[in-house]
Enzyme design. Structure first.
Site, PDB file in Angstrom:
ATOM      1  N   ASP A  41      29.393-116.459  19.933  1.00 41.31           N
ATOM      2  CA  ASP A  41      27.975-116.106  19.881  1.00 41.31           C
ATOM      3  C   ASP A  41      27.740-115.464  18.524  1.00 41.31           C
ATOM      4  O   ASP A  41      28.079-114.306  18.305  1.00 41.31           O
ATOM      5  CB  ASP A  41      27.634-115.143  21.026  1.00 41.31           C
ATOM      6  CG  ASP A  41      26.139-114.841  21.091  1.00 41.31           C
ATOM      7  OD1 ASP A  41      25.408-115.248  20.165  1.00 41.31           O
ATOM      8  OD2 ASP A  41      25.719-114.185  22.063  1.00 41.31           O
ATOM      9  N   ASP A  71      21.539-111.695  18.502  1.00 38.75           N
ATOM     10  CA  ASP A  71      20.145-111.604  18.965  1.00 38.75           C
ATOM     11  C   ASP A  71      19.961-110.835  20.271  1.00 38.75           C
ATOM     12  O   ASP A  71      18.896-110.888  20.889  1.00 38.75           O
ATOM     13  CB  ASP A  71      19.548-113.016  19.104  1.00 38.75           C
ATOM     14  CG  ASP A  71      20.179-113.792  20.255  1.00 38.75           C
ATOM     15  OD1 ASP A  71      21.222-113.334  20.809  1.00 38.75           O
ATOM     16  OD2 ASP A  71      19.643-114.857  20.609  1.00 38.75           O
ATOM     17  N   ARG A 128      43.300-108.718  13.271  1.00 34.90           N
ATOM     18  CA  ARG A 128      44.430-108.635  14.209  1.00 34.90           C
ATOM     19  C   ARG A 128      43.973-108.403  15.649  1.00 34.90           C
ATOM     20  O   ARG A 128      44.267-107.386  16.248  1.00 34.90           O
ATOM     21  CB  ARG A 128      45.419-107.526  13.805  1.00 34.90           C
ATOM     22  CG  ARG A 128      46.020-107.712  12.430  1.00 34.90           C
ATOM     23  CD  ARG A 128      47.141-106.703  12.160  1.00 34.90           C
ATOM     24  NE  ARG A 128      47.681-106.925  10.817  1.00 34.90           N
ATOM     25  CZ  ARG A 128      48.609-106.167  10.249  1.00 34.90           C
ATOM     26  NH1 ARG A 128      49.110-105.131  10.904  1.00 34.90           N
ATOM     27  NH2 ARG A 128      49.045-106.449   9.033  1.00 34.90           N
TER      28      ARG A 128
END
Ligand SMILES: *[C@@H]1O[C@H](CO)[C@@H](O)[C@H](O)[C@H]1NC(C)=O
Ligand SMILES: *[C@@H]1O[C@H](CO)[C@@H](O)[C@H](O)[C@H]1NC(C)=O
Ligand SMILES: *[C@@H]1O[C@H](CO)[C@@H](O)[C@H](O)[C@H]1NC(C)=O
Length: 361
Positions: free
Chosen positions: A271, A275, A201
């Site tokens: 993304d 990393d 949500r």
């Protein structure tokens, strides 16, 4: 510089379209006038109730609420706002003002402006069926530069809400159901918000929605329509979805969206690689939605002045109540780890922050 440009542009558009909540107000709640025609009432202590308290200040309409005190107001029970109210948290001295341990409710009211208020429900509220902020059946409301954390039912519950904006705010670290926001009826605008470590949500959008320049971090599911309450229109523009330790499927940035929903999606990035670097990929495929080639709302493109990457910088710098405090700084630090830090939590205690996790103002 882009920030200045965005600000000037936002002010220009707010004037151009006759919106009057404050300079730079955007979206469907921007026309709220709050208590602007009324009297200024000062909150002079941090008491739950009584003369000079926040509860007393918001108990009548046609008021602008300002603060002579800073720190946390610890609620003994939910506090209900009246209609035609402006709450200017930025008037509080020092570290600003926060509300903890209970729900703030605008339920059923109309015409409300709230800025620079911290609302942190947490487990000190024994009512797990309540939210940090409740705007069920509220109309014409704008929440700007607010910080909502530790909500139990929803962080922001907006079922039945009409003409709403949530802008430049932090909606983070929900506990209980671990949800961000739930909107039904609408229309709603979510602009420039930072959403962190929720199960789902962010928001649940069962209405016609503008969702622009939001940053969502460490999600299990982010923008959700669920498809059970009807077919709506969604403008989803220049948002950044960033996976974190709790993200099991980064594709759940868009969740439970079927062909009944019509979506204009542009400039969105995911993304997914955790990393430590912001290096997402464009992703504008919103589940099974019917693709729209133009936005449904005529203000959406003007509002989308920042790219998703620009929004990341701007939102991390500016979202939430001013000045930024311990809890919001912690939330932002999690996002800046870009994949390595963050958890979906069960209690404010789990943050390890001061004051039992509520942080110190
Ligand atoms: C606020 O609470 C304190 C502590 O309970 C009390 O002494 C004080 O009288 C209260 N202030 C007002 C204005 O009621
Ligand atoms: C609160 O602040 C206002 C504005 O500065 C001032 O006029 C008022 O006297 C203050 N009230 C108290 C009780 O300090
Ligand atoms: C919502 O805003 C629209 C457009 O300004 C207005 O026509 C409508 O009356 C508003 N709805 C409510 C419930 O105030």
């Amino acid at each position: 510089m882009w920030f200045t440009v965005a600000l000037i542009t936002a002010i220009f558009f707010s004037i151009a379209s006759g919106q009057n909540a404050f300079a730079g107000a955007v979206g469907f709640g921007a026309a709220a006038t709050g208590g602007n025609d009324g009297t200024t009432v000062y909150v002079t202590n941090l008491n739950d109730s009584g003369t000079g308290s926040f509860r007393d200040a918001v108990s009548e309409s046609n008021r602008i609420i300002e603060f002579n005190v800073s720190g946390y107001i610890e609620l003994a029970s939910a506090v209900s706002l009246s209609s035609d109210i402006t709450i200017n948290g930025q008037t509080a001295p020092d570290d600003g003002i926060g509300i903890m341990a209970g729900e703030v409710s605008a339920s059923g009211q109309n015409n409300i402006i709230i800025r620079n208020l911290r609302i942190r429900q947490g487990t000190l509220d024994s009512d797990t069926g309540k939210s940090a902020f409740n705007m069920g059946d509220t109309s014409n409301i704008i929440l700007d530069h607010c910080s909502f954390e530790y909500g139990q039912w929803d962080t922001v519950d907006a079922v039945g809400a009409v003409n709403i904006t949530v802008s430049n705010s932090i909606i983070a670290l929900p506990i209980g159901q671990q949800f961000g926001a739930h909107v039904e009826t609408g229309p709603s605008t979510f602009y420039g918000n930072l959403w962190v470590s929720a199960h789902n949500r962010q928001p649940l959008a069962k209405d016609n929605t503008q969702y622009i320049n939001n940053i969502v971090y460490n999600y299990q599911a982010a923008y959700t329509t669920a498809d059970t309450s009807g077919d709506f229109y969604h403008d989803i523009i220049n948002n950044y979805f960033i996976a974190g330790p709790s993200t099991t499927s980064s594709g759940d940035a868009f969740f439970q969206v079927n062909a009944g929903q019509t979506v204009y999606a542009s400039g969105n990035f995911i993304d997914s690689n955790k990393d430590g670097t912001l290096n997402g990929e464009a992703d504008n495929t919103v589940g099974g939605a019917t693709v729209a080639s133009t936005p449904w709302a005529d203000t959406s493109l003007n509002m989308a002045m920042l790219s998703a990457a620009e929004a990341y910088t701007s939102v991390l710098e500016n979202a939430g109540a001013t000045p930024r405090d311990e809890v919001d700084s912690y939330v932002v630090s999690l996002v800046k780890s870009l994949g390595t830090e963050g958890a979906i939590i069960g209690s404010q205690d789990d943050t390890g922050l001061s004051n039992g996790g509520y942080g110190t103002l």
